[in-house]
Motif scaffolding. Structure first.
Motif, PDB file in Angstrom:
ATOM      1  N   GLY A  88       0.815  -1.204   0.000  1.00 30.62           N
ATOM      2  CA  GLY A  88       0.000   0.000   0.000  1.00 30.62           C
ATOM      3  C   GLY A  88       0.847   1.251   0.000  1.00 30.62           C
ATOM      4  N   ARG A 132       2.153   4.873   1.343  1.00 33.18           N
ATOM      5  CA  ARG A 132       2.461   5.315   2.702  1.00 33.18           C
ATOM      6  C   ARG A 132       3.211   6.633   2.625  1.00 33.18           C
ATOM      7  NH1 ARG A 132       7.877   3.838   3.928  1.00 33.18           N
ATOM      8  NH2 ARG A 132       8.764   2.501   2.344  1.00 33.18           N
ATOM      9  N   ALA A 150       1.478   3.231  -3.907  1.00 31.00           N
ATOM     10  CA  ALA A 150       1.263   1.790  -3.794  1.00 31.00           C
ATOM     11  C   ALA A 150       1.985   1.108  -4.957  1.00 31.00           C
ATOM     12  CB  ALA A 150      -0.224   1.477  -3.834  1.00 31.00           C
TER      13      ALA A 150
END
Length: 92
Positions: free
Chosen positions: A57, A59, A74
């Motif tokens: 994912g 971040r 991602a």
């Protein structure tokens, strides 16, 4: 072991093939694995292991030099899971 060492070892074990032929075979082999993974596939080599991809994912990271926050998108990353035979040989 690096790619050139692999080619050298295969050339020593297969005197009927030229080094150029072995380089082409190794390149084709790796290109097919990468191509299959890029198509979100899975590559299973019995007795060796399985290559696949996993999703990571997005971040927020930090630039280590400045400390500023940086958005990290991602992405899909390669993943390797060794097979049972390989684990057994490594843990003798």
């Amino acid at each position: 072991m690096i790619r050139s060492e692999l080619v050298t070892k295969l050339a020593a074990e297969n005197p009927g093939l030229t080094v150029r032929d072995i380089e082409n075979i190794v390149s084709c082999f790796f290109d097919e694995i990468v191509g299959q993974l890029a198509a979100s596939g899975r590559v299973e080599l019995r007795g060796f292991g399985t290559f696949s991809t996993r999703a990571r994912g997005g971040r927020t990271g930090r630039n280590p030099r400045t400390g500023d926050a940086v958005a990290i998108d991602a992405k899909r990353v390669p993943y390797f899971k060794p097979g049972k035979e390989m684990r057994d040989r490594l843990n003798v």
